[in-house]
Write a protein that holds these residues in place. Structure first.
Motif, PDB file in Angstrom:
ATOM      1  N   VAL A  98      62.141  40.264   9.810  1.00 55.37           N
ATOM      2  CA  VAL A  98      63.289  39.368   9.653  1.00 55.37           C
ATOM      3  C   VAL A  98      64.573  40.175   9.497  1.00 55.37           C
ATOM      4  N   GLN A  99      64.468  41.266   8.754  1.00 55.52           N
ATOM      5  CA  GLN A  99      65.657  42.094   8.537  1.00 55.52           C
ATOM      6  C   GLN A  99      66.023  42.941   9.752  1.00 55.52           C
ATOM      7  N   THR A 100      65.023  43.218  10.590  1.00 57.62           N
ATOM      8  CA  THR A 100      65.224  44.226  11.617  1.00 57.62           C
ATOM      9  C   THR A 100      65.525  43.649  12.998  1.00 57.62           C
ATOM     10  N   VAL A 101      64.717  42.712  13.426  1.00 59.50           N
ATOM     11  CA  VAL A 101      64.891  42.180  14.780  1.00 59.50           C
ATOM     12  C   VAL A 101      65.281  40.717  14.759  1.00 59.50           C
ATOM     13  N   PRO A 102      66.228  40.363  15.597  1.00 58.20           N
ATOM     14  CA  PRO A 102      66.501  38.953  15.795  1.00 58.20           C
ATOM     15  C   PRO A 102      65.411  38.377  16.705  1.00 58.20           C
ATOM     16  N   PHE A 103      65.384  37.073  16.849  1.00 60.07           N
ATOM     17  CA  PHE A 103      64.400  36.482  17.753  1.00 60.07           C
ATOM     18  C   PHE A 103      65.026  35.239  18.362  1.00 60.07           C
TER      19      PHE A 103
END
Lengths: 234, 234
Positions: free
Chosen positions: A170-175
DNA sequence: AAGAACCTAAAGTCTACACATATTGAGCGC
DNA sequence: GCGCTCAATATGTGTAGACTTTAGGTTCTT
């Protein structure tokens, strides 16, 4: 008119309309007055009526079509909203103490079923993370997750012993896209061990697949402890 | 400005904002500009920005607090909406032929577990209906339902051989409150027979309790055939 | 330093109006 | 009678502006 003296808010209208539906005054399939007439009845503007009706329609109580008008939904409550909190929040909301434990985290070639499921090219590599979530040190959820390395290269450097893969992602990649499923699966020997149930027991399971602009990012299988229910009130 | 030439609709704004979140330009916890500034940026009114942001917040992408401003949700997608169609619609949507069959319908005294669950007074009577829903003549769902007679007196005259209890209830009684749960249960001998699975197999189960102004109306347990998944896309 | 009172920025809501768009149903021609 | 066209109508959406409510900060008091 000032609002403080005689607030006819969209919430009031929602309540009133809902009341009429629930009391049976407006039965399913009943065509209700148009927005302008309702605006007169509630002595407010059409905009306000519109918002009330729009929201009721979104919630599934009404069906609206231009020109055709607004009618009471004949199959009410077709949509249910489930709140899917982070595991930690869910545990803490129940008054438990949350604990996270990493079981394993390994880079590997995607197994065939996974490659097919996520439409990976054969041989594409993934990080396979398995971890446990405890409530007061009793098993709460076993998480089995695969993260596509090509989509999230940083994952090879990530340290999942301190932070859960979900929170890390959640902190690292958007989706951009998510598919969420609920199903009942049976506990195999491994799962039975982690969740402290008998082998073969039914286990409530949630699966979540996430994409970023068409690229598969991760598949997570979350197995809940015995007796778990996903509940919502409408 | 006329809208046809240069529509800056709330949907456009939603898309743009979503894009910025998804691209990572606005990371979780980022405070975004206030409505007025955004209105300037998108050259529209604050009302329009408001609607866009409000809906995004409802969908779980943003968190809004007065005075504090709007920020990107740190735990996105906390809410999932599941569409729960009538069984017939669900079967037909999959291209199957729907068939309904009544198994039994009996008036009886509420068993203790049910009385406790629905907060009935001891000895209160219920109609217990059991029925099957088939898709192309293969078992799709077994429905086990209790209807509180005091809340729905007409139920004693109802004929459930032609119409399913769910559809009958929807047409007959309004309701004010619903509780919906999903869980995994195991097939006992009876259920295994009806659903054509092995005894002990996990069965995806939905439970629905309905009240009318605090009065319990019905409890339904719906057992789905093997392999069933409740799926939604976000 | 802790707490209470106030100020003000930001979201929340309502009014009033206008234009957009879909769709039904009436009228017309064949 | 059947199908087509078109206007009327109900909802959908946007603009402009004002007032309301909440709560974060600041300042003042104890």
């Amino acid at each position: 008119m000032t609002q403080s003296t005689e607030t006819t808010s969209y919430k009031d209208i929602k309540q009133t309309v809902l009341g009429r539906i629930r009391s049976g005054e407006w039965r399913p399939d009943t065509l209700l007055p148009n927005e302008e007439d309702l605006a007169v009845e509630f002595s407010c503007t059409r905009t306000t009526v519109n918002r009330a009706l729009r929201e009721l329609a979104e919630e599934g109580f009404l069906e609206r079509r231009r020109k055709a008008g607004t009618r009471v939904s004949s199959a009410p409550q077709r949509q249910a909203r489930f709140t899917i909190p982070l595991v930690r929040d869910e545990v803490e909301a129940m008054g438990g103490t949350y604990r996270y434990a990493l079981v394993s985290a390994l880079a590997e070639t995607a197994p065939e079923w996974l490659a097919a499921r996520l439409a990976l090219t054969p041989g594409q590599r993934v990080v396979h993370v398995r971890c446990m979530h405890y409530s007061d040190n009793t098993p709460f959820q076993f998480e089995d997750r695969w993260i596509v390395i090509d989509s999230v290269p940083q994952v090879e450097q990530a340290d999942f012993s301190a932070i859960g893969p979900n929170e890390w992602l959640v902190q690292t990649v958007p989706f951009t896209n998510v598919e969420l499923s609920f199903l009942a699966s049976r506990a195999d020997a491994t799962l039975a061990g982690f969740l402290d149930v008998t082998e073969g027991e039914p286990v409530f399971t949630a699966e979540r697949i996430t994409w970023l602009q068409g690229q598969p990012v991760t598949l997570a299988k979350m197995y809940f402890a015995a007796g778990y229910r996903m509940t919502t009130r409408l």
